[in-house]
Design a protein around this motif. Structure first.
Motif, short mmCIF file in Angstrom:
data_model
loop_
_atom_site.label_atom_id
_atom_site.label_comp_id
_atom_site.label_asym_id
_atom_site.label_seq_id
_atom_site.Cartn_x
_atom_site.Cartn_y
_atom_site.Cartn_z
N ARG A 135 0.83 -1.21 0.00
CA ARG A 135 0.00 0.00 0.00
C ARG A 135 0.86 1.26 0.00
O ARG A 135 0.62 2.19 -0.78
CB ARG A 135 -0.92 0.02 1.22
CG ARG A 135 -2.04 -0.95 1.16
CD ARG A 135 -2.84 -0.91 2.45
NE ARG A 135 -3.96 -1.83 2.36
CZ ARG A 135 -4.47 -2.46 3.38
NH1 ARG A 135 -3.99 -2.28 4.59
NH2 ARG A 135 -5.47 -3.28 3.20
N LEU A 181 1.43 4.08 -3.02
CA LEU A 181 1.14 5.50 -2.77
C LEU A 181 2.38 6.36 -3.02
O LEU A 181 2.29 7.43 -3.63
CB LEU A 181 0.61 5.69 -1.35
CG LEU A 181 0.17 7.09 -0.97
CD1 LEU A 181 -0.86 7.65 -1.95
CD2 LEU A 181 -0.39 7.09 0.45
N SER A 212 -6.00 1.30 -1.10
CA SER A 212 -6.23 2.20 0.03
C SER A 212 -7.16 1.54 1.05
O SER A 212 -8.23 1.06 0.70
CB SER A 212 -6.84 3.52 -0.43
OG SER A 212 -5.87 4.30 -1.06
N LEU A 237 -8.50 7.23 0.92
CA LEU A 237 -9.12 6.95 -0.36
C LEU A 237 -9.65 8.19 -1.09
O LEU A 237 -9.42 8.32 -2.30
CB LEU A 237 -10.22 5.90 -0.21
CG LEU A 237 -10.86 5.41 -1.51
CD1 LEU A 237 -9.82 4.83 -2.47
CD2 LEU A 237 -11.95 4.40 -1.22
N ARG A 259 -1.68 9.15 5.70
CA ARG A 259 -1.14 7.80 5.95
C ARG A 259 -0.17 7.83 7.12
O ARG A 259 -0.20 6.96 8.00
CB ARG A 259 -0.44 7.32 4.67
CG ARG A 259 0.35 6.05 4.78
CD ARG A 259 -0.54 4.84 4.84
NE ARG A 259 -0.60 4.38 6.22
CZ ARG A 259 -1.44 3.52 6.71
NH1 ARG A 259 -2.36 2.98 5.95
NH2 ARG A 259 -1.42 3.15 7.96
#
Length: 163
Positions: free
Chosen positions: A5, A9, A76, A82, A159
């Motif tokens: 993830r 990103l 996400s 998201l 995040r």
């Protein structure tokens, strides 16, 4: 899954940032400089730039921004990240569409005119290229890609806050 993830990103953010830089550089430097040249120089230089930009480095950034952002959206984990990734994805889809529908066809038409040495009506070829249209749509690409980059940067901040 966490590493995948975060990697998606980060890759989305980096490639989108690179593309914002490319489009921005064309907007405020390349096209502004070429606008000050004569028709032969404009056509020859733009053709050379267009041939040079189709390379693995550019294509990795251009396609990678779309693919990595889509991957980041799919991966996400929740409502906090998201929306930012989806906003970036929508913005970059717009950029991708503009590139394919407007800028590339104009570029291809200019390349199809042939070498500046063999063009009888350089001014006509330059006028048909329509610098104003190319530059206006490139400004949209610049703004949209920069906004997408900002969304992805914020997604990274969020995040980081989530731990």
């Amino acid at each position: 899954m966490f590493a995948l993830r975060v990697t998606a990103l980060i890759a989305a953010t980096m490639t989108t940032g690179l593309m914002a830089g490319v489009f921005g550089l064309y907007q405020h430097t390349v096209m502004a400089g070429l606008a000050r040249t004569d028709d032969r120089t404009f056509i020859g230089a733009f053709q050379a730039l267009d041939r040079a930009i189709i390379n693995p480095w550019f294509m990795t950034g251009f396609a990678g921004a779309l693919l990595f952002t889509a991957a980041a959206a799919i991966l996400s984990p929740g409502r906090e990240i998201l929306p930012w990734v989806l906003a970036a994805l929508v913005l970059y889809i717009v950029v991708f569409g503009i590139t394919v529908a407007v800028n590339v066809p104009l570029n291809d038409a200019l390349k199809a005119a042939g070498s500046p040495d063999s063009i009888a009506d350089l001014a006509g070829v330059r006028a048909a290229f329509d610098e104003a249209r190319w530059t206006a749509w490139n400004l949209v690409r610049t703004i949209a890609t920069t906004a997408a980059f900002g969304c992805l940067c914020w997604a990274l901040v969020v995040r980081g806050r989530l731990g």
